[in-house]
Design a protein around this motif. Structure first.
Motif, PDB file in Angstrom:
ATOM      1  N   THR A 183       0.678  -0.722  -0.062  1.00 34.35           N
ATOM      2  CA  THR A 183      -0.579  -0.075  -0.136  1.00 34.35           C
ATOM      3  C   THR A 183       0.833   1.062   0.005  1.00 34.35           C
ATOM      4  O   THR A 183       1.600   1.285   0.767  1.00 34.35           O
ATOM      5  N   LEU A 184       0.950   2.182  -0.840  1.00 35.80           N
ATOM      6  CA  LEU A 184       1.624   3.556  -0.907  1.00 35.80           C
ATOM      7  C   LEU A 184       0.638   4.558  -0.600  1.00 35.80           C
ATOM      8  O   LEU A 184      -0.520   4.982  -1.260  1.00 35.80           O
ATOM      9  N   CYS A 185       0.847   4.914   0.485  1.00 32.78           N
ATOM     10  CA  CYS A 185       0.396   6.196   1.206  1.00 32.78           C
ATOM     11  C   CYS A 185       0.976   7.608   0.467  1.00 32.78           C
ATOM     12  O   CYS A 185       2.738   6.998   0.697  1.00 32.78           O
ATOM     13  N   ARG A 186       0.608   8.159   0.440  1.00 31.27           N
ATOM     14  CA  ARG A 186       1.282   9.899   0.318  1.00 31.27           C
ATOM     15  C   ARG A 186       0.689  10.884   0.373  1.00 31.27           C
ATOM     16  O   ARG A 186      -1.460  10.632   1.215  1.00 31.27           O
ATOM     17  N   GLN A 197      -4.062   0.297  -2.541  1.00 31.75           N
ATOM     18  CA  GLN A 197      -3.938  -0.741  -2.326  1.00 31.75           C
ATOM     19  C   GLN A 197      -2.929  -1.436  -3.932  1.00 31.75           C
ATOM     20  O   GLN A 197      -4.098  -1.437  -4.820  1.00 31.75           O
ATOM     21  N   THR A 198      -2.146  -1.667  -3.641  1.00 29.42           N
ATOM     22  CA  THR A 198      -1.265  -2.297  -5.153  1.00 29.42           C
ATOM     23  C   THR A 198      -0.049  -3.048  -5.234  1.00 29.42           C
ATOM     24  O   THR A 198      -0.288  -3.705  -3.925  1.00 29.42           O
ATOM     25  N   THR A 199       0.383  -3.265  -5.987  1.00 29.67           N
ATOM     26  CA  THR A 199       1.794  -4.360  -6.142  1.00 29.67           C
ATOM     27  C   THR A 199       3.415  -3.236  -6.701  1.00 29.67           C
ATOM     28  O   THR A 199       3.479  -2.486  -7.368  1.00 29.67           O
ATOM     29  N   LEU A 200       4.493  -4.270  -6.460  1.00 26.80           N
ATOM     30  CA  LEU A 200       5.529  -3.028  -6.758  1.00 26.80           C
ATOM     31  C   LEU A 200       5.821  -3.342  -8.277  1.00 26.80           C
ATOM     32  O   LEU A 200       6.168  -2.000  -8.684  1.00 26.80           O
TER      33      LEU A 200
END
Length: 280
Positions: A183-186, A197-200
């Motif tokens: 999960t990449l939070c900005r 919510q994703t993948t690398l």
């Protein structure tokens, strides 16, 4: 009597996240030690706080900590703030806290925002067990060692990264960890907050054309116990039972204990290990 060091958590974006207790302490303290006084003055002006400030940052943390400890010994109360979030979490505050304890100075922490916890709770990944790695080191060898450790980590992992280094870090994570769920939070707590919510792989694909913006927190799914155990079993299967038992004996285990450990690794009974050895 000596003064007290107050660790004051400040907003990571939204100014409404500051607590009444922190506001009161910042007003009543004799001195505020700030990571960047130019940044903190905006916060103080917003809440009409006139307490004098001094700089305390990564490049003066040891020497300045000694000075602040001497001030505390005279009875002065000092509030420590970082640029955003909780002092001591991935910032030089830990050095001042350490020196205060060595000098017998009272330290107390005023809880509040922390980007790592905010991101974890937003991630949708497991929150029961987690580890915080902050920023990966710039030294290539040290970074590789940490990445190899994280490869085996079963807990949810939390990393910080600046936008201009995000793509490089995502690529390094992908190379070592594989295509993990993240999960990449900005822009946490701000107007354009995002918890993606994703993948690398998908994150790298997105930022091929899009420039990353805002400070980032990367929350990474840990390895499952099943995956880790399967990998171990695969490793043991490549050994003969004799080699497996000898492996533990070389580490100092008695024969019976080595047999027990080998049986555990292979998921069989100790009797089966014994019978196999006897046949040989």
């Amino acid at each position: 009597m000596s003064g007290t060091l107050y660790l004051c958590a400040t907003p990571i974006g939204n100014l409404e996240d500051i607590t009444f207790r922190v506001l009161r302490t910042l007003k009543e303290a004799d001195l505020i030690a700030a990571e960047d006084t130019r940044h903190t003055i905006k916060l103080l002006n917003h809440f009409e706080i006139k307490t004098p400030m001094t700089s305390y940052h990564e490049f003066n943390k040891v020497e300045k900590a000694r000075y602040l400890v001497e001030q505390l010994k005279t009875g002065i109360n000092i509030a420590l703030v970082t640029d955003a979030g909780t002092p001591g979490i991935s910032d030089p505050g830990e050095e001042l806290v350490k020196q205060c304890y060595e000098a017998g100075i009272r330290v107390t922490s005023l809880p509040g925002p922390a980007a790592c916890i905010t991101a974890l709770t937003l991630s949708g990944l497991s929150t029961r067990r987690f580890c915080f790695e902050a920023f990966l080191p710039s030294d290539k060898k040290e970074k590789q060692q940490i990445l190899e450790e994280l490869k085996q980590e079963t807990r949810t992992m939390i990393l910080y990264e600046a936008p201009h280094r995000l793509v490089k870090t995502l690529g390094e994570l992908r190379e070592v960890l594989g295509n993990r769920s993240i999960t990449l939070c900005r822009e946490l707590t701000k107007k354009y907050e995002e918890a993606w919510q994703t993948t690398l792989d998908k994150a790298l694909e997105r930022y091929e054309d899009e420039e990353p913006k805002g400070e980032c927190v990367i929350v990474i799914k840990g390895r499952s116990f099943e995956e880790k155990q399967a990998e171990k079993r695969s490793t043991w299967d490549e050994m003969s039972i004799e080699e497996h038992v000898a492996y533990y004996e070389k580490q100092g285990a008695e024969r019976k204990e080595a047999m027990r450990l080998a049986a555990r690794d292979r998921g069989v009974s100790k009797r089966e290990i014994y019978q196999s050895l006897m046949r040989k």
